[in-house]
Design a protein around this motif. Structure first.
Motif, PDB file in Angstrom:
ATOM      1  N   PRO B  22     -14.609  57.730 -22.613  1.00 18.66           N
ATOM      2  CA  PRO B  22     -14.172  59.041 -23.119  1.00 18.66           C
ATOM      3  C   PRO B  22     -13.736  58.969 -24.582  1.00 18.66           C
ATOM      4  O   PRO B  22     -13.947  59.913 -25.345  1.00 18.66           O
ATOM      5  N   GLN B  23     -13.141  57.848 -24.970  1.00 17.33           N
ATOM      6  CA  GLN B  23     -12.698  57.676 -26.363  1.00 17.33           C
ATOM      7  C   GLN B  23     -13.901  57.602 -27.307  1.00 17.33           C
ATOM      8  O   GLN B  23     -13.875  58.175 -28.399  1.00 17.33           O
ATOM      9  N   LYS B  26     -15.156  61.103 -27.768  1.00 23.29           N
ATOM     10  CA  LYS B  26     -14.221  61.881 -28.596  1.00 23.29           C
ATOM     11  C   LYS B  26     -14.385  61.525 -30.078  1.00 23.29           C
ATOM     12  O   LYS B  26     -14.481  62.403 -30.946  1.00 23.29           O
ATOM     13  N   TYR B  27     -14.412  60.225 -30.392  1.00 24.65           N
ATOM     14  CA  TYR B  27     -14.536  59.791 -31.789  1.00 24.65           C
ATOM     15  C   TYR B  27     -15.919  60.138 -32.360  1.00 24.65           C
ATOM     16  O   TYR B  27     -16.046  60.440 -33.542  1.00 24.65           O
ATOM     17  N   GLU B  29     -17.720  62.689 -31.643  1.00 23.42           N
ATOM     18  CA  GLU B  29     -17.680  64.113 -31.963  1.00 23.42           C
ATOM     19  C   GLU B  29     -16.913  64.354 -33.267  1.00 23.42           C
ATOM     20  O   GLU B  29     -17.360  65.118 -34.135  1.00 23.42           O
ATOM     21  N   GLN B  30     -15.763  63.664 -33.394  1.00 25.90           N
ATOM     22  CA  GLN B  30     -14.953  63.835 -34.612  1.00 25.90           C
ATOM     23  C   GLN B  30     -15.687  63.339 -35.852  1.00 25.90           C
ATOM     24  O   GLN B  30     -15.627  63.946 -36.914  1.00 25.90           O
ATOM     25  N   THR B  35     -21.559  66.447 -29.813  1.00 30.69           N
ATOM     26  CA  THR B  35     -20.869  66.359 -28.531  1.00 30.69           C
ATOM     27  C   THR B  35     -21.799  65.782 -27.475  1.00 30.69           C
ATOM     28  O   THR B  35     -22.929  66.237 -27.315  1.00 30.69           O
TER      29      THR B  35
END
Lengths: 186, 186
Positions: B22-23, B26-27, B29-30, B35
């Protein structure tokens, strides 16, 4: 399955690749105002040589201690030479001193840039490290190594006699030359 | 000489103790504005799942990536339970990412404070690690381990079938219960 076709060597950092004793003396003087010498600490353990630092190991936890260690004479050339015939791993007890981790990587990058990250191990005890040879200055590591133990001379290990002793990096290279000649005869 | 009377287990961090997928999403996407989902990366390698990050591994080099990883469900209780019967070592490939070293120690201190520094190994490849068991999510580590390999399920290892697979920490504990029963019968 075995990954390496070549024999493996685990090489310690402090007291073997890095000359830690003059740094300990320097930091002890700065921290506690007490001057000692290499002659005075001959044959003494760390706790005996630096009693005020024994409980907290404050000097080893100061930023910069590991980053600014001098390189042991002959270490760079010798490690490079060993890497021609062996798979060399740097195996350093470091997790006791959290600040040392990054500093040790930076130090290696500066003086031993030819050693890749795959071959660096920063650990606590070394009991699960399995290599054909281990070069270290501490019996606590050498006593339990599964391969051939090679003790690098230091003031604190003068009274330990259970392992082959080398006094400098020239002697390390001579020892491995002998190993190679013996292997060639088989 | 052998140090441990108890059998030893090497336990990986990312993907085993820490929930890294999940991390990564998330990263990614950032950093890149793209996504993806756990379903979408099922069966893909890291490079296939996160192609823009493959060359630089930029996300893994960002400060905080490893420090803020969520704990894998059930890991804390399971590791604590295993430590009753086994000598447990945390063995994490970390030297590729210099910032991760200190963060990994801090993370362990927060969530697994009962694991001492002596039992933590931060390394590159794991080929010189010698334990009776190794729990890991990567074949590159498990294929060369000398002990019993246990593959922790991950989206990236779905197509690898050469090792015993566990899907979660309950299954790890069940597997070791079976090992214990088998040993008692001998």
């Amino acid at each position: 399955m075995k990954l390496h076709e070549r024999k493996t060597i685990a090489i310690d950092m402090d007291g073997v690749m890095a000359d830690v004793e003059p740094q300990l003396i320097k930091y002890y003087e700065q921290l506690y105002g007490i001057t000692t010498t290499l002659e005075a600490i001959n044959g003494l353990s760390h706790a005996e040589a630096f009693p005020l630092d024994a409980a907290t190991k404050a000097s080893l936890n100061l930023p910069g201690f590991f980053r600014t260690l001098p390189v042991m004479p002959g270490a760079v050339e010798a490690v490079k030479k060993l890497m021609e015939d062996y798979e060399v791993y740097i195996v350093s007890a470091a997790t006791e001193f959290p600040l040392s981790l990054f500093e040790k990587l930076e130090w290696l990058q500066e003086y031993f840039p030819f050693i890749g990250w795959r071959n660096i191990v920063l650990c606590g005890d070394k009991s699960i490290i399995h290599t054909d040879y281990m070069i270290d200055d501490h019996c606590k590591n050498l006593d339990y190594c599964s391969g051939k133990a090679i003790m690098f001379n230091a003031h604190h290990n003068k009274h330990e006699h259970q392992h082959v002793r080398v006094h400098n990096w020239d002697e390390v290279l001579n020892l491995f030359e002998t190993e190679k000649s013996a292997a060639d005869l088989v």
